[in-house]
Structures are given as C-alpha cells and as structure tokens.
Write an enzyme that holds these catalytic residues in place. Sequence first.
Site, mmCIF file in Angstrom:
data_model
loop_
_atom_site.group_PDB
_atom_site.id
_atom_site.type_symbol
_atom_site.label_atom_id
_atom_site.label_comp_id
_atom_site.label_asym_id
_atom_site.label_seq_id
_atom_site.Cartn_x
_atom_site.Cartn_y
_atom_site.Cartn_z
ATOM 1 N N CYS A 99 1.144 -0.830 0.189
ATOM 2 C CA CYS A 99 0.314 -0.157 0.053
ATOM 3 C C CYS A 99 0.485 1.435 0.274
ATOM 4 O O CYS A 99 0.156 2.340 -0.606
ATOM 5 C CB CYS A 99 -0.711 -0.455 1.298
ATOM 6 N N HIS A 100 2.210 1.092 0.316
ATOM 7 C CA HIS A 100 3.211 2.427 0.730
ATOM 8 C C HIS A 100 4.207 2.553 -0.506
ATOM 9 O O HIS A 100 5.291 1.464 -0.399
ATOM 10 C CB HIS A 100 3.249 2.748 2.152
ATOM 11 N N PHE A 101 4.139 2.284 -1.623
ATOM 12 C CA PHE A 101 2.630 3.083 -2.349
ATOM 13 C C PHE A 101 2.764 1.809 -3.522
ATOM 14 O O PHE A 101 4.023 1.161 -4.291
ATOM 15 C CB PHE A 101 3.294 4.307 -3.348
#
EC number: 4.2.1.59
Length: 171
Positions: A69-71
């Site tokens: 999720c990052h990134f």
Amino acid sequence: MTRLHAFNREQLLASARGELFGTAAGRLPNDPMLMFDRITDIREDGGPHGKGMVRAELDIRPDLWFFGCHFIGDPVMPGCLGLDAMWQLTGFFLTWLGAPGKGRALGCGEVKFTGQVLPEAKLVRYEIDISRVINRKLVMAQSDARMYVDDREIYSARDLRVGLFTETGSF
C-alpha cells in the site's frame, strides 16, 4: 528474577498481549504494527552513554503489509514505521527494567532519513542507545537510535523520548 537479554518473536507478541511482564506493564504493539522480529541484545548498562542499549532486527520480505500500500508500483517501507520501531524499543527498555505503566511516545529531537527499505532488502537492524532514564513520578527514557538496512545506516534519531503512564485518561 534474572532478566532475559534477548527475545524472540513469540516472546515479543506475548508482550503485546500482556503476558510477558504482566498486565500492568507496558506492552508492545501487536501485528502488524510490531516493527521488529527479535531483540538480539538488551542491557541496562551498555551503549555509549552507559545507561543501557537495545539491539533488534526485522526480516524484510516482499510480502510485508506496508509494501502493498505504500506505494502502489513503488513499494517502500514508510519512514514513520522505522521511527516508531525506535520508540517501541525505547519503551520496551523501560518495561524490561520493571517500570509499570502504558508506553507513550513523547517526541524526539532530530530525525534524519538518508535511505530507504525496499522489498529486495534482507534485514533491518536497530541500535537504540539509552541516554537518560527517569524513574520517579514520571517514568521516561531518552535515547539516540540508528536504523540500518543490510548493514547501511539509513535513519538516525536523537533524543527520542518515551514515557510510561499508569493513567492515560488525561494524556
């Protein structure tokens, strides 16, 4: 009682549940926020300040939750998670000393990021050097810390502060 000087992941997760030092003691966060897999060494009188030290490690795997999720398309460990690990370890030190209360990060003086943790890395290593311990009405530790990825220093923080509080309602 003899204190342990190293802790495996199961023992750290027991701390998160209040089973390692008791329910009145500070706790580490549970997964996924526990940001290290083991404490390899913890000493009351070690480190450059002679006030104590903690050494810990995190195994890096491409499937760690934050890479997804990052990134998206540019996976990197958020810098704040490394900083939080330093606070977690500073608070754990106070609990390991036997001080009661719930741990809370109280701030830091200076933080520098000079690198990143990518999914192809193998190992993150933390070095926490305690510079001050207050054990009166206020229970607090202050530390300087470094984070390494595959033996390269990439984060440093000075004057990290963590307190233990028996009452957090007005915090």
